[in-house]
Design an enzyme around this catalytic site. Structure first.
Site, PDB file in Angstrom:
ATOM      1  N   SER A 250       0.901  -1.200   0.023  1.00 46.39           N
ATOM      2  CA  SER A 250       0.028   0.082  -0.145  1.00 46.39           C
ATOM      3  C   SER A 250       0.811   1.310   0.073  1.00 46.39           C
ATOM      4  O   SER A 250       1.975   1.131   0.463  1.00 46.39           O
ATOM      5  CB  SER A 250      -0.593   0.084   1.307  1.00 46.39           C
ATOM      6  OG  SER A 250      -0.034   0.378   2.417  1.00 46.39           O
ATOM      7  N   ASP A 251       0.207   2.326  -0.289  1.00 47.47           N
ATOM      8  CA  ASP A 251       0.891   3.412  -0.326  1.00 47.47           C
ATOM      9  C   ASP A 251       0.895   3.651   1.446  1.00 47.47           C
ATOM     10  O   ASP A 251       0.266   3.159   2.104  1.00 47.47           O
ATOM     11  CB  ASP A 251       0.235   4.695  -0.873  1.00 47.47           C
ATOM     12  CG  ASP A 251       1.287   5.906  -1.093  1.00 47.47           C
ATOM     13  OD1 ASP A 251       1.156   6.498  -2.288  1.00 47.47           O
ATOM     14  OD2 ASP A 251       2.213   5.948  -0.494  1.00 47.47           O
ATOM     15  N   TRP A 252       1.667   4.914   1.902  1.00 42.61           N
ATOM     16  CA  TRP A 252       1.800   5.075   3.097  1.00 42.61           C
ATOM     17  C   TRP A 252       0.474   5.301   3.901  1.00 42.61           C
ATOM     18  O   TRP A 252      -0.274   6.410   3.672  1.00 42.61           O
ATOM     19  CB  TRP A 252       2.756   6.594   3.403  1.00 42.61           C
ATOM     20  CG  TRP A 252       3.163   6.861   4.729  1.00 42.61           C
ATOM     21  CD1 TRP A 252       2.251   7.195   5.770  1.00 42.61           C
ATOM     22  CD2 TRP A 252       4.238   7.173   5.190  1.00 42.61           C
ATOM     23  NE1 TRP A 252       3.125   7.499   6.864  1.00 42.61           N
ATOM     24  CE2 TRP A 252       4.337   7.424   6.608  1.00 42.61           C
ATOM     25  CE3 TRP A 252       5.686   7.034   4.668  1.00 42.61           C
ATOM     26  CZ2 TRP A 252       5.314   7.603   7.411  1.00 42.61           C
ATOM     27  CZ3 TRP A 252       6.826   7.060   5.170  1.00 42.61           C
ATOM     28  CH2 TRP A 252       6.870   7.459   6.710  1.00 42.61           C
ATOM     29  N   GLY A 253       0.249   4.584   4.628  1.00 39.82           N
ATOM     30  CA  GLY A 253      -1.068   4.610   5.621  1.00 39.82           C
ATOM     31  C   GLY A 253      -2.282   4.430   4.756  1.00 39.82           C
ATOM     32  O   GLY A 253      -3.487   4.497   5.365  1.00 39.82           O
TER      33      GLY A 253
END
Ligand code: GLC
Length: 690
Positions: A250-253
């Site tokens: 995933s992208d950050w968070g």
């Protein structure tokens, strides 16, 4: 492996300097992103050093029960210690070989610091220059993005991921992130299946075909479903349709952001949705770390699904050779970083990234008989600003400024007159034989979370140029920007425009060499330059509509308060040479066509021309763009020479994704152009048989 150890492999934590050793020794951490900021390149970061990475690695390999090595990641977006132009600038080179060479250099430099996974290339097609991240991508065309994606993946990964100096690449941000409404980062995207398949997915498909090791899911939703939780996109498109066997992170968070999207009630549900959609690693949200054990225990996540994700992560670590060689030679970095070879490779790419948009009366290249050369503007001696929106390990002191570059080119009888203040510049310009004015954006006006509402030059710069223009000396404008800039009509009388993007460590040298004719610029735009932000989104491969654009007629798809044509079209770029394109001819060849045209250099200057091939499917079961780039060739043309340029298109090359989202080829009339840009060239027509 225990359930907890399996889940640890799917958890990625940031801030390599703050990680609790016990987390590593317990086997609860599989990978680390070396970054202290959720906002990409907006914050200066500590450099990554192999010594610290080895410390972390020892905790995992020698301190944990299973000794599974960590996978260390970093955003190495456009170079590591030797910084290349921003990717949008790189793409203007239309040079896969030079982009691959710089990716190879970046991989070697990052590897020497202990990094084995880079979050690049960014393959988001972007049609809205208000979007700050247009800087990080390869432009507006899916075909070109795909060709350059393959080159970048090859450069970072090579043919053997376990080789010294090779790292896992990451195609991001899958998918449609650049379609953010209003050009506002992270915003909603509304993308039809037809546009998704034909515009936004192809560059990622090319990366998968090139063997990219990992893919990063994007922040955005498409049509009500956040990509990070989209079973259709992750499981069906990537796994089933494309047979992608690598890791999806995933992208950050972004896993937790599904709660904010209103797609998950809480962190637990976000974790359940993401893992069941096919997401392998949760970056920085700790949703998997906190909830997967409970979700598996309650049967909401199958052990098969979990094991499949863990296996992909371990497989990647095996391919990278981490089990055999988890540590980094701490003496390596000084030997391989910022070397003469890497600077040379970066300079070659930087030279080819520069785009000459205007050159009236051949004011460029600067003539040797010019005695007083003015160099004006706030960025003439900038260093860090030339490094661009996102280079965590580049050093400003390594940068060659534009002033330094120009001083290195001056003849013994030439004088450089400089001023950074606008009033001083206007005052001194009158004493110069030519005024070079450097304008443009600070890198923080682009990149992640930095979208803007205008495409004009930053405040005050247009007025500054208008005053310099009034002095009456020839004016050469160098634009340092991360996006297309709408050059005000008030400035259209200026003699020359050279787009330098944010050019990286070697930028000042490359720009100076272009201005003095040490090399002949050959760059071509990979994004449309609008006249104004009011035209956005504007892109070359648009649909005809039922009332095709004709600026000289009423009642058609047009504006009444400005011209409809872009300021400069996709594919456009001038040279110090001059080229003439002959008629395009097309003939059947194999199951497709052979398309030819003669290109002639009618000047006395040697040059390289990026010759482009466009098609149009004149009528199909779904509407097709008025032009589609289907090929390009960099052709070396010595002064006065001519060359017949030949392209071959197979039947399959003429297809598109149809209403059932599969690739189809339909017989019918096709139009072809061999051209210097996306609005020129002579058209030839042919019929593809059934
Ligand atoms: C950022 C960016 C992404 C980057 C990741 C790690 O928010 O969207 O491009 O790779 O987080 O820094």
């Amino acid at each position: 492996m225990t359930l907890a150890e399996k889940i640890g492999q799917l958890h990625q934590a940031p801030r390599e300097n703050d990680i609790d050793p016990e987390v590593i020794k317990s086997g609860s951490l599989g990978s680390v992103i070396c970054s202290t900021s959720a906002y990409a390149g907006n914050e200066t970061q500590l450099r990554v050093r192999a010594g610290r990475i080895n410390e972390l690695q020892r905790l995992a390999v020698e301190g944990s029960r299973l000794g599974i090595p960590l996978l260390i990641a970093r955003d190495v977006i456009h170079g590591h210690r030797t910084v290349a132009p921003i990717p949008l600038g790189q793409s203007a080179s239309w040079s896969p070989e030079h982009i691959q060479a710089c990716a190879e250099a970046a991989a070697m430099e990052a590897y020497a610091d202990g990094i084995r996974w880079v979050f690049t290339p960014m393959l988001d097609v972007a049609r809205d220059a208000r979007w700050g991240r247009i800087a990080e991508g390869m432009g507006e065309d899916p075909y070109l993005c795909g060709v350059l994606a393959k080159a970048a993946v090859k450069g970072y990964q090579g043919d053997n991921l376990s080789a010294v100096g090779k790292v896992a690449a990451c195609a991001k941000h899958f998918v449609g992130y650049g379609a953010a409404e209003g050009g506002r980062d992270y915003n909603t995207t509304e993308i039809t299946p037809n546009t998704l398949r034909n515009i936004y997915l192809p560059s990622f498909k090319a990366a998968v075909e090139a063997g990219v090791a990992t893919i990063m899911s994007s922040f955005n939703e498409i049509g009500g479903v956040p990509v990070t939780g989209s079973k259709y996109l992750l499981d069906k498109v990537l796994r089933d349709d494309w047979n992608f066997e690598g890791v999806i992170i995933s992208d950050w968070g972004a896993v937790l952001e599904m709660v904010e999207h209103g797609f998950a009630l809480d962190k637990r549900e976000a974790a359940r949705i993401a893992i069941n959609a096919g997401l392998d690693i949760d970056m920085a949200a700790e949703a998997y770390l906190e909830w997967l054990e409970d979700l598996v225990a309650k049967g909401e996540v199958s052990t098969d699904r979990l094991d499949a994700a863990v296996l992909r992560v371990l497989n990647l670590k095996f391919k990278l050779g981490l089990f055999e060689n988890p540590y980094t030679d701490e003496t390596h970095a000084d030997k391989v970083q910022f070397t003469a070879e890497k600077k040379a490779a970066t300079l070659e790419l930087t030279r080819r990234s520069l785009v000459l948009l205007r050159n009236e009366d051949e004011v460029l290249p600067l003539k040797k008989d010019l005695k007083k050369i003015g160099l004006f503007g706030p960025m003439i001696d900038s260093r860090s600003e030339l490094l661009g929106t996102w280079c965590l390990d580049g050093l400003p002191e390594d940068v060659i400024t534009i002033e330094e570059g120009i001083r290195a080119q001056l003849g013994s009888d030439q004088e450089l007159i400089t001023a950074k203040l606008t009033d001083e510049a206007v005052n001194l310009a009158r004493f110069c034989d030519v005024a070079i004015v450097v304008v443009g954006e600070h890198p923080h006006r682009s990149g992640e979370a930095n979208s803007i509402t205008t495409l004009d030059l930053p405040p005050g710069q247009t007025e500054f140029l208008k005053y310099v223009q009034r002095i009456g000396v020839p004016v050469v404008v160098v634009i340092l920007a991360a996006r297309p800039i709408s050059i005000s009509p008030d400035l259209h009388g200026i003699d020359a425009f050279l787009v330098g993007w944010h050019p990286g460590s070697m930028g000042g040298q490359a720009i100076a060499e272009a201005l003095f004719g040490v090399f002949n610029p050959s760059g071509k735009l990979t994004v449309t330059f609008p006249r104004s932000v009011g035209q956005v989104p504007i892109y070359y491969n648009h649909k005809a509509t039922g009332r095709p654009l004709d600026e000289n007629k009423i009642g058609l798809t047009r504006y009444v308060d400005d011209r409809d044509a872009p300021l400069y079209p996709f594919g456009f770029g001038l040279s110090y040479a001059a080229y003439e394109y002959g008629a395009t001819s097309v003939a059947s060849s194999g199951d497709g066509f052979e398309v030819k045209a003669t290109v002639k250099n009618v000047s006395s200057v040697d040059g390289e021309e990026i010759v482009q091939l466009y098609i149009r499917d004149r009528h199909a079961s779904m509407t097709r763009p008025v032009r589609e780039l289907k090929g390009f060739q960099r052709v070396s043309l010595p002064a006065g020479s001519a060359q017949e340029v030949v392209f071959h298109l197979s039947r399959a090359d003429l297809g598109f994704y149809g209403s059932d989202e599969t690739w189809i080829v339909e017989p019918g009339i096709f139009q072809f152009w061999i051209a210097p840009d996306s609005i020129s060239g002579q058209m030839a027509e042919a019929t593809l048989a059934g």
